[in-house]
Design an enzyme around this catalytic site. Structure first.
Site, short mmCIF file in Angstrom:
data_model
loop_
_atom_site.label_atom_id
_atom_site.label_comp_id
_atom_site.label_asym_id
_atom_site.label_seq_id
_atom_site.Cartn_x
_atom_site.Cartn_y
_atom_site.Cartn_z
CE LYS A 140 -23.02 10.68 -0.70
NZ LYS A 140 -23.97 11.66 -0.15
CE LYS A 177 -25.75 19.34 -0.94
NZ LYS A 177 -26.15 18.04 -0.45
CE LYS A 225 -18.53 17.79 0.66
NZ LYS A 225 -19.67 17.36 1.47
N1 AQP Z 1 -14.79 14.97 1.14
C1 AQP Z 1 -15.10 14.54 2.35
N2 AQP Z 1 -14.12 14.37 3.28
C2 AQP Z 1 -14.43 13.90 4.52
N3 AQP Z 1 -15.68 13.58 4.91
C3 AQP Z 1 -16.67 13.74 4.02
N4 AQP Z 1 -18.01 13.51 4.09
C4 AQP Z 1 -18.57 13.82 2.89
N5 AQP Z 1 -17.62 14.25 2.04
C5 AQP Z 1 -16.45 14.21 2.70
C6 AQP Z 1 -18.70 13.00 5.25
O1 AQP Z 1 -19.46 11.86 4.86
C7 AQP Z 1 -20.62 11.77 5.68
C8 AQP Z 1 -21.82 11.47 4.86
O2 AQP Z 1 -22.02 12.49 3.91
P1 AQP Z 1 -23.44 12.70 3.24
O3 AQP Z 1 -23.89 11.46 2.59
O4 AQP Z 1 -24.37 13.34 4.19
O5 AQP Z 1 -23.15 13.69 2.11
P2 AQP Z 1 -22.45 15.04 2.07
O6 AQP Z 1 -21.77 15.46 3.30
O7 AQP Z 1 -23.41 16.02 1.51
O8 AQP Z 1 -21.33 14.58 1.08
P3 AQP Z 1 -21.24 14.72 -0.42
O9 AQP Z 1 -20.37 13.62 -0.86
O10 AQP Z 1 -20.82 16.10 -0.74
O11 AQP Z 1 -22.69 14.45 -0.96
P4 AQP Z 1 -23.60 15.32 -1.90
O12 AQP Z 1 -22.72 15.60 -3.09
O13 AQP Z 1 -24.75 14.42 -2.21
O14 AQP Z 1 -23.96 16.53 -1.14
C9 AQP Z 1 -20.70 13.05 6.48
O15 AQP Z 1 -20.22 12.79 7.78
C10 AQP Z 1 -19.76 13.97 5.77
O16 AQP Z 1 -19.20 14.92 6.64
#
Ligand code: AQP
Length: 333
Positions: A200, A115, A197
């Site tokens: 979002k 990040k 991965k």
């Molecule tokens: N690609 C993924 N596969 C499996 N699990 C996933 N999680 C996120 N992406 C995947 C799981 O979703 C939960 C909530 O995630 P979060 O809202 O804390 O965001 P994050 O992990 O930071 O996911 P993103 O989508 O990558 O968000 P941004 O882009 O905003 O940083 C967690 O349990 C995570 O493991």
């Protein structure tokens, strides 16, 4: 809270529309676990602040995420659903735990490094402190299990270390939590770069299936998914990352095992396979989207869920925080 049941904690950030990665790795899995455990599921808006947010959007996404949890089948009667900022103990325990966490440990966190690279103009203290806040989230509820995607494994490990460090410095205070990772679906990858991965906040939305995408968009994105030139539908993440990712997604959304999916598509072409994956996903998401929209029209109900969630979560969290304050020597009246 039912006596004798273990405690399960998880959360998602209202940072963007959630993806099928979040659904498979997190929310869809919570639904399966909610009968067996005492569950706390938060909307992590304090974590969301670590990257810049538009205030009105953050507010809107908060309710939208709550409606999504419920639309996916997370039951507010069985689980405690709440907004992180409604329980002040999260920030307070985070401050205490900061003093039992080393800067070097935080600098080594993969998510912090990723990040920081992505938001080079805003490497703020919150971004670095994210895992300590997450440790506070988990430890406040004496959580036994943390169902998360593999991307969060390092953070669960550091929460364990912090808990053990505190328990050793004083006396047993925190339950040392364990991560639960899915056998299938703990890491859903980007459709256009299947070694990365699905996220979002990905730069290219075409590699990501958002939970509010309509059927046409879903099918179009799957049609463009990167595969390989080998033309065989086999699960082999090392050599066939794209196809394996699609098989995983198909398996979760169709309810079939990977083996069953492989036999179903044996001898068939990638075009047909991708279409079937897209249809399975779209068919499953349509009723969730409709239910989410219905819930969002009932703000009074959603506010009521948050109010009751904040009270129930606050009771447990405040008790843990009081115990911590006593142990560290904060004078109490
Ligand atoms: N690609 C993924 N596969 C499996 N699990 C996933 N999680 C996120 N992406 C995947 C799981 O979703 C939960 C909530 O995630 P979060 O809202 O804390 O965001 P994050 O992990 O930071 O996911 P993103 O989508 O990558 O968000 P941004 O882009 O905003 O940083 C967690 O349990 C995570 O493991």
């Amino acid at each position: 809270m039912e006596e004798g049941k273990k405690v399960l904690y998880s959360a998602a950030q209202p940072t963007n529309t959630l993806t099928i990665g979040n659904y498979i790795g997190a929310i869809g899995n919570w639904v399966k676990l909610q009968d067996e455990y005492n569950c706390f599921f938060a909307i992590a808006n304090m974590h969301a602040l670590t990257v810049r947010q538009v205030p009105a959007e953050l507010r809107r996404r908060t309710l939208s995420l709550l409606a999504l949890y419920i639309a996916c089948g997370v039951d507010p009667e069985k689980c405690v659903l709440y907004l992180q900022s409604h329980v002040s103990a999260h920030a307070e325990l985070c401050w205490v735990l900061n003093n039992y966490t080393y800067v070097g440990e935080m600098e080594r966190m993969t998510q912090f490094k990723d990040k920081s690279a992505k938001h080079a103009d805003n490497i703020n203290m919150g971004l670095m402190d994210y895992p300590v806040l997450m440790a506070a989230d988990i430890l406040l509820y004496n959580s036994d299990y943390i169902p998360v995607g593999l991307d969060q494994r390092q953070h669960v490990e550091i929460a364990r270390d912090i808990a053990q460090r505190f328990n050793n410095a004083y006396s047993p205070t925190f339950t040392v939590p364990e991560g639960i990772y899915l056998k299938v679906g703990a890491k859903i990858n980007d459709l256009l770069d299947p070694t990365k991965k699905m996220s979002k906040s990905a730069e290219n939305p075409n590699g990501v299936i958002f939970l509010d995408d309509d059927k046409d968009t879903i099918i179009r994105k799957f049609k463009r998914a990167v595969t390989d030139s080998d033309a065989s539908i086999k699960y082999d993440p090392e050599n066939k990352a794209g196809v394996s990712n699609l098989l995983t997604i198909y398996s979760v959304f169709s309810g079939k095992s990977i083996k069953e999916a492989e036999s179903e598509f044996a001898g068939r072409g990638y075009g047909e396979f991708k279409l079937a994956v897209g249809e399975a996903v779209a068919d499953k998401l349509a009723p969730i989207q409709a239910e989410q929209a219905r819930l969002l029209a009932d703000k009074a109900y959603l506010d009521g869920v948050l109010k009751s969630g904040a009270e129930r979560a606050g009771r447990v969290a405040d008790k843990t925080l009081a115990k911590v304050y006593r142990k560290i020597g904060f004078y109490q009246i």
